[in-house]
Structures are given as C-alpha cells and as structure tokens.
Motif scaffolding. Structure first.
Motif, PDB file in Angstrom:
ATOM      1  N   UNK A 132       0.848  -1.188   0.000  1.00 55.73           N
ATOM      2  CA  UNK A 132       0.000   0.000   0.000  1.00 55.73           C
ATOM      3  C   UNK A 132       0.890   1.247   0.000  1.00 55.73           C
ATOM      4  N   UNK A 133       0.519   2.213  -0.800  1.00 53.24           N
ATOM      5  CA  UNK A 133       1.320   3.429  -0.986  1.00 53.24           C
ATOM      6  C   UNK A 133       1.245   4.311   0.263  1.00 53.24           C
ATOM      7  N   UNK A 134       2.404   4.509   0.919  1.00 57.36           N
ATOM      8  CA  UNK A 134       2.451   5.306   2.146  1.00 57.36           C
ATOM      9  C   UNK A 134       2.052   6.755   1.906  1.00 57.36           C
ATOM     10  N   UNK A 135       2.414   7.282   0.750  1.00 59.76           N
ATOM     11  CA  UNK A 135       2.083   8.676   0.467  1.00 59.76           C
ATOM     12  C   UNK A 135       0.578   8.859   0.341  1.00 59.76           C
ATOM     13  N   UNK A 136      -0.075   7.913  -0.297  1.00 58.57           N
ATOM     14  CA  UNK A 136      -1.535   7.990  -0.415  1.00 58.57           C
ATOM     15  C   UNK A 136      -2.201   7.863   0.954  1.00 58.57           C
ATOM     16  N   UNK A 137      -1.651   6.998   1.807  1.00 55.13           N
ATOM     17  CA  UNK A 137      -2.195   6.852   3.156  1.00 55.13           C
ATOM     18  C   UNK A 137      -2.040   8.152   3.954  1.00 55.13           C
ATOM     19  N   UNK A 138      -0.904   8.809   3.777  1.00 57.15           N
ATOM     20  CA  UNK A 138      -0.669  10.084   4.464  1.00 57.15           C
ATOM     21  C   UNK A 138      -1.717  11.115   4.032  1.00 57.15           C
ATOM     22  N   UNK A 139      -1.992  11.160   2.731  1.00 58.45           N
ATOM     23  CA  UNK A 139      -2.974  12.110   2.210  1.00 58.45           C
ATOM     24  C   UNK A 139      -4.375  11.733   2.680  1.00 58.45           C
ATOM     25  N   UNK A 140      -4.688  10.419   2.647  1.00 53.59           N
ATOM     26  CA  UNK A 140      -5.995   9.967   3.143  1.00 53.59           C
ATOM     27  C   UNK A 140      -6.194  10.389   4.604  1.00 53.59           C
ATOM     28  N   UNK A 141      -5.163  10.200   5.429  1.00 56.97           N
ATOM     29  CA  UNK A 141      -5.272  10.532   6.852  1.00 56.97           C
ATOM     30  C   UNK A 141      -5.545  12.031   7.037  1.00 56.97           C
ATOM     31  N   UNK A 142      -4.876  12.844   6.264  1.00 59.94           N
ATOM     32  CA  UNK A 142      -5.081  14.298   6.368  1.00 59.94           C
ATOM     33  C   UNK A 142      -6.499  14.679   5.968  1.00 59.94           C
ATOM     34  N   UNK A 143      -7.022  14.049   4.914  1.00 56.82           N
ATOM     35  CA  UNK A 143      -8.379  14.350   4.458  1.00 56.82           C
ATOM     36  C   UNK A 143      -9.399  13.885   5.496  1.00 56.82           C
ATOM     37  N   UNK A 144      -9.209  12.664   6.019  1.00 56.70           N
ATOM     38  CA  UNK A 144     -10.142  12.134   7.018  1.00 56.70           C
ATOM     39  C   UNK A 144     -10.127  12.984   8.275  1.00 56.70           C
ATOM     40  N   UNK A 145      -8.961  13.459   8.639  1.00 57.48           N
ATOM     41  CA  UNK A 145      -8.831  14.274   9.854  1.00 57.48           C
ATOM     42  C   UNK A 145      -9.475  15.652   9.652  1.00 57.48           C
ATOM     43  N   UNK A 146      -9.315  16.210   8.469  1.00 63.26           N
ATOM     44  CA  UNK A 146      -9.837  17.554   8.198  1.00 63.26           C
ATOM     45  C   UNK A 146     -11.297  17.538   7.753  1.00 63.26           C
ATOM     46  N   UNK A 147     -11.732  16.416   7.167  1.00 62.35           N
ATOM     47  CA  UNK A 147     -13.101  16.340   6.657  1.00 62.35           C
ATOM     48  C   UNK A 147     -13.311  17.162   5.413  1.00 62.35           C
ATOM     49  N   UNK A 148     -12.202  17.515   4.734  1.00 64.83           N
ATOM     50  CA  UNK A 148     -12.303  18.398   3.566  1.00 64.83           C
ATOM     51  C   UNK A 148     -11.067  18.229   2.699  1.00 64.83           C
ATOM     52  N   UNK A 149     -11.275  18.156   1.393  1.00 61.96           N
ATOM     53  CA  UNK A 149     -10.148  18.095   0.463  1.00 61.96           C
ATOM     54  C   UNK A 149      -9.363  19.398   0.493  1.00 61.96           C
ATOM     55  N   UNK A 150     -10.076  20.504   0.562  1.00 61.77           N
ATOM     56  CA  UNK A 150      -9.409  21.819   0.543  1.00 61.77           C
ATOM     57  C   UNK A 150      -8.540  22.019   1.770  1.00 61.77           C
ATOM     58  N   UNK A 151      -9.086  21.740   2.964  1.00 55.48           N
ATOM     59  CA  UNK A 151      -8.326  21.928   4.190  1.00 55.48           C
ATOM     60  C   UNK A 151      -7.130  20.987   4.265  1.00 55.48           C
ATOM     61  N   UNK A 152      -7.335  19.751   3.796  1.00 53.16           N
ATOM     62  CA  UNK A 152      -6.217  18.806   3.773  1.00 53.16           C
ATOM     63  C   UNK A 152      -5.143  19.278   2.810  1.00 53.16           C
ATOM     64  N   UNK A 153      -5.570  19.796   1.655  1.00 56.12           N
ATOM     65  CA  UNK A 153      -4.603  20.299   0.686  1.00 56.12           C
ATOM     66  C   UNK A 153      -3.792  21.454   1.244  1.00 56.12           C
ATOM     67  N   UNK A 154      -4.449  22.361   1.978  1.00 55.44           N
ATOM     68  CA  UNK A 154      -3.730  23.477   2.600  1.00 55.44           C
ATOM     69  C   UNK A 154      -2.678  22.969   3.573  1.00 55.44           C
TER      70      UNK A 154
END
Length: 301
Positions: free
Chosen positions: A1-23
């Motif tokens: 499993x791609x660690x980078x994708x998991x890192x991004x998934x975790x940020x999105x799940x934590x923020x509840x938003x693609x925009x906030x996770x992207x920031x």
C-alpha cells in the motif's frame, strides 16, 4: 500500500475536507482528490461519502482511518524518542492525572521542574478519564490505581488516604467533634458519591452519611471541597496530600480515614529511554519523598 496515499488519506479524514487537507499538505485540491481516487481504486472500496458540507467516512474509510491514526501516534512516539537528546531535556511532555491531584499537588510543584529544565514544555491534562498511554493520548500518567495494561512501565509513588479536615475558625465556632456520631451536628463537605472518584473516598463518604450530618455540601472535585473547608463551611473529606500545603486546615477525628489508595506513575515501554520522561520521573519521586517526610512530621506534632 502506498504510504504517500495513506498520508494524504489521513489528512483528508482528519480535516473532513479536500481543501483543508490540501492546505495542510501544500497540495492543490485536485491533486488531493486524484490521490484519494487512486487509493479507493487500489482498495476496491469507497472511503468517503461526498456531500455539500464536506466528506464523511464510509464504514471502510473508518476502518482505514483507525489504522492510520494508530500509525500516526506511533510515528509521533518514535519522532519524540529520536528528538530526545542524551544530554538535554526539551520538547513537549504530556502529563495526565486527576483534576484534584494535578491542581492541588502537582501544579504547585512544577516551578521546581522548570527551574531545572527551562526548555521543557509540559502539557498538563487533568481529567478523571484514564487516557490510553500506548495509543499516545499522553506520555506519562499519575493514576490513583495500578495501571492494568501490560505494555506500561509503572512505579508506585505513595498511598493516599481520605481524611476529615476543617478550618480552625469553623471548629472554634461550631465545636470540634469527639466521636463520629457528632457528625450529626456539623455540615459535611465531600465529593458527590456519584461523581468520578476513587472508590475508597466514596465509601468513606457513604459511611459518614449514615450519621445524618446536620447539613451537606457536595462538589464534583476536591478543589471545590478544599475551598469550602478553607472558607469555614464545614468538615470536609479530603486527600491527605493536602495537609502539607494547607496548614490552616485541622485534622478532625484522626481515627477516621479511608482505605489506602495506591498512586502510580506510568509511561509506555517505548518511552523507556526518553530523557523527558526520566527527568519528570525523577522530579516526581524526589517530591514524593519530601512530601512523605513532611507528612510524617505533621503526624508526629
């Protein structure tokens, strides 16, 4: 499993938003969205329900978020160990204990710790809930019972007992009880037996209630009980660790006390070599030794 994708998934799940996770990740919303779609395709599962107010985890997403949250906490613990210097004590130390002990005993002693380690940052978390140390909810705990988890290092600090105290002004005004039955002539101040507290304190309070106190004041923490006693309101059920720091209180009915409550310091095995933990452990042990000595001296007076 791609660690980078998991890192991004975790940020999105934590923020509840693609925009906030992207920031947070310094990525565009479209880049984050592509990574989430790619992860969902690789797993063959939908991880988020999308709606106008943001993102909600699906059942499969919740499972994955539990795993990434655990991984994140473990990585934080590893990073903390790596940052620990063999010669310096610095960085954040998250300490959890009960509201009463933390407010009335520990906090007044922290200046000594900061004098020795000025670069240490203590985050004191005071609550009755037992935080999960292996899951990194806190680094070190002082608990009023022996921790049950096997992967913790624990050290008994002392026994605490609940005793009866009143102010001299109150006793001069209302008289000092000579026998437990005399509680019927006084106002009893205690924690509410339904509030979170050690069983020994609740049992002592329940026993005292059988003698029908003339009046009653209940508070949901020992800080409130202490303030009421110091302000001459009645006889309070309080932990004996307060006697040293509040000499204005007089012990009442010295043969009445709760069963001993063992008090432990605990921290995760993985922080065994942490300089921050070692500094705090040694500080607490020194303060407890001094406290025990002074308590014995008070009892001999």
């Amino acid at each position: 499993m791609d660690w980078d994708k998991l890192r991004i998934f975790h940020a999105v799940a934590d923020a509840g938003s693609l925009t906030h996770a992207g920031d947070k990740l310094n990525l565009s919303q479209s880049a984050v969205s592509r990574q989430i779609r790619a992860l969902e395709e690789s797993l063959g599962a939908i991880l988020f329900h999308r709606h106008a107010r943001g993102l909600i985890l699906t059942e499969q997403g919740e499972l994955l978020f539990d795993a990434t949250r655990s991984m994140s906490k473990r990585l934080e613990a590893a990073a903390a160990r790596i940052r620990d210097s063999e010669e310096e004590v610095f960085g954040e130390l998250r300490v959890t204990t009960t509201t009463g002990f933390g407010t009335l005993w520990l906090a007044p002693r922290l200046p000594k710790l900061y004098e020795k380690y000025p670069n240490l940052k203590v985050d004191l978390m005071l609550e009755e809930r037992v935080l999960d140390l292996p899951m990194r909810e806190a680094d070190v705990a002082i608990r009023m019972k022996e921790p049950s988890q096997a992967d913790l290092i624990r050290k008994k600090l002392m026994n605490v007992q609940m005793r009866l105290y009143a102010s001299r002004d109150y006793l001069d005004r209302e008289g000092e009880p000579e026998d437990i039955a005399d509680i019927s002539e006084h106002r009893l101040i205690s924690q509410n037996t339904r509030s979170a507290q050690v069983a020994a304190g609740a049992l002592l309070t329940q026993h005292l209630m059988t003698f029908n106190p003339r009046s009653l004041l209940t508070v949901n923490n020992y800080f409130g009980v202490l303030q009421a006693v110091l302000n001459n309101l009645g006889i309070g059920v309080l932990p004996d660790y307060l006697a040293q720091d509040f000499p204005a209180m007089v012990r009442v009915l010295p043969d009445i006390e709760s069963a001993p409550v063992p008090t432990f310091l605990a921290y995760p095995e993985e922080l065994r070599h942490s300089q921050r933990i070692a500094a705090f452990r040694d500080f607490i042990q020194d303060e407890v030794m001094a406290h025990r000595k002074q308590l014995r001296e008070l009892e001999q007076v």
